[in-house]
Scaffold this motif. Structure first.
Motif, PDB file in Angstrom:
ATOM      1  N   TYR A   1      10.131   4.415  -1.663  1.00 19.41           N
ATOM      2  CA  TYR A   1       9.183   4.148  -2.145  1.00 19.41           C
ATOM      3  C   TYR A   1       9.055   4.879  -3.302  1.00 19.41           C
ATOM      4  N   ARG A   2       7.703   4.980  -4.114  1.00 28.15           N
ATOM      5  CA  ARG A   2       7.159   5.623  -4.798  1.00 28.15           C
ATOM      6  C   ARG A   2       6.556   6.936  -5.025  1.00 28.15           C
TER       7      ARG A   2
ATOM      8  N   ARG B   1       9.876   0.512  -3.478  1.00 22.25           N
ATOM      9  CA  ARG B   1       9.991   0.194  -4.028  1.00 22.25           C
ATOM     10  C   ARG B   1      11.317  -0.717  -4.566  1.00 22.25           C
TER      11      ARG B   1
ATOM     12  N   GLU C   1       3.303   8.271  -5.172  1.00 19.26           N
ATOM     13  CA  GLU C   1       3.135   8.734  -6.284  1.00 19.26           C
ATOM     14  C   GLU C   1       1.034   9.042  -5.642  1.00 19.26           C
ATOM     15  N   ASP C   2       1.137   8.972  -4.725  1.00 21.78           N
ATOM     16  CA  ASP C   2      -0.204   9.200  -3.651  1.00 21.78           C
ATOM     17  C   ASP C   2       0.234  10.329  -2.261  1.00 21.78           C
TER      18      ASP C   2
ATOM     19  N   GLU D   1       3.177   1.458  -1.424  1.00 27.29           N
ATOM     20  CA  GLU D   1       4.530   2.022  -1.784  1.00 27.29           C
ATOM     21  C   GLU D   1       5.944   1.306  -2.811  1.00 27.29           C
TER      22      GLU D   1
ATOM     23  N   ASP E   1       0.697  -1.075   0.114  1.00 29.79           N
ATOM     24  CA  ASP E   1      -0.338   0.728   0.291  1.00 29.79           C
ATOM     25  C   ASP E   1       0.687   0.974  -0.036  1.00 29.79           C
TER      26      ASP E   1
END
Length: 239
Positions: A147-148, A125, A150-151, A123, A121
């Protein structure tokens, strides 16, 4: 005798009301006449003055050494602090060739299944890891978890969770300079386990951009503030 309504009062009221209405109408008419006699007021121009365009060349692009995104998107292992000379490499116990996959990283938590779902959840990476041992009992483990994002700011949230967890222990704590909310902790009491020497522990947690830093130090002797702070500051400087 039947009461007779007095008409005079009604007529007076009607006359006053009529005069008031006529006064309002007359005042309005006079206002329009005054406005009609005035010269029209010019409206401001809708066009804006043209702005001169800046001359010269634009700024030069950042070099790879200056552009943080270039560094953090590259080989994350190169951002880990180097092991001290003479230290024994124990990275293989924590990862493969300096990397930790999602499964291995989740296994480090007391509830791996829950941690695995949470990391998905968040994200997750990738994670780079280094560890070493000096002497017979002094060991250091450092992880850079990326972590990505994006949210949401997952790196920052994970560090905040670590701070919350350390509040359960009796610790001395200090802010890590240059990190905002980065913190270093030294637990005052050692961990005792049957058949093993008492083990003192210290930790440091901070984040920068999409990377969360984790440092763990263990020793059979008390760990000083200088030791954990030096590691934390040197590692954050490389990010």
């Amino acid at each position: 005798m039947p009461r007779v309504r007095r008409r005079g009062r009604g007529r007076t009221t009607l006359l006053i009301a009529t005069a008031a209405v006529l006064g309002v109408v007359a005042g309005t008419c006079v206002g329009y006449l005054i406005q009609a006699d005035r010269e029209p007021t010019e409206l401001p121009s809708l066009s804006q003055p043209s702005l001169p365009q800046a001359g010269g060349k634009g700024p030069q692009p950042l070099s790879a050494a200056q552009d943080r995104r270039v560094r953090t998107d590259g080989d994350l292992r190169k951002l880990l602090v180097e092991r001290p000379s003479g230290a024994r490499d124990t990275t293989s116990a924590e990862g493969v060739d300096g990397w930790m996959g999602l499964d291995a990283y989740a296994d480090g938590y007391t509830r791996p299944t829950t941690a695995y779902s949470t990391l998905i959840d968040d994200e997750f990476r990738r994670a780079a890891v280094t560890s070493w041992q000096t002497g017979s009992t002094h060991s250091v483990l450092i992880r850079l978890v990326q972590y990505r994002q994006e949210d949401r700011l997952a790196a920052r949230e994970r560090v905040a969770d670590e701070h919350y967890g350390e509040a359960e222990y009796d610790t001395d704590s200090w802010s890590v300079p240059g990190t905002g909310d980065g913190m270093a902790y030294v637990r005052k009491q050692p961990e005792n386990k049957a058949g093993y020497l008492p083990m003192y522990t210290a930790e440091a947690h901070a984040w920068r951009g999409d990377i969360a830093m984790q440092i763990f130090v263990n020793d059979s002797r008390p760990i000083t503030k200088a030791k954990i702070m030096d590691l934390a500051e040197r590692q954050m400087e490389r990010l």
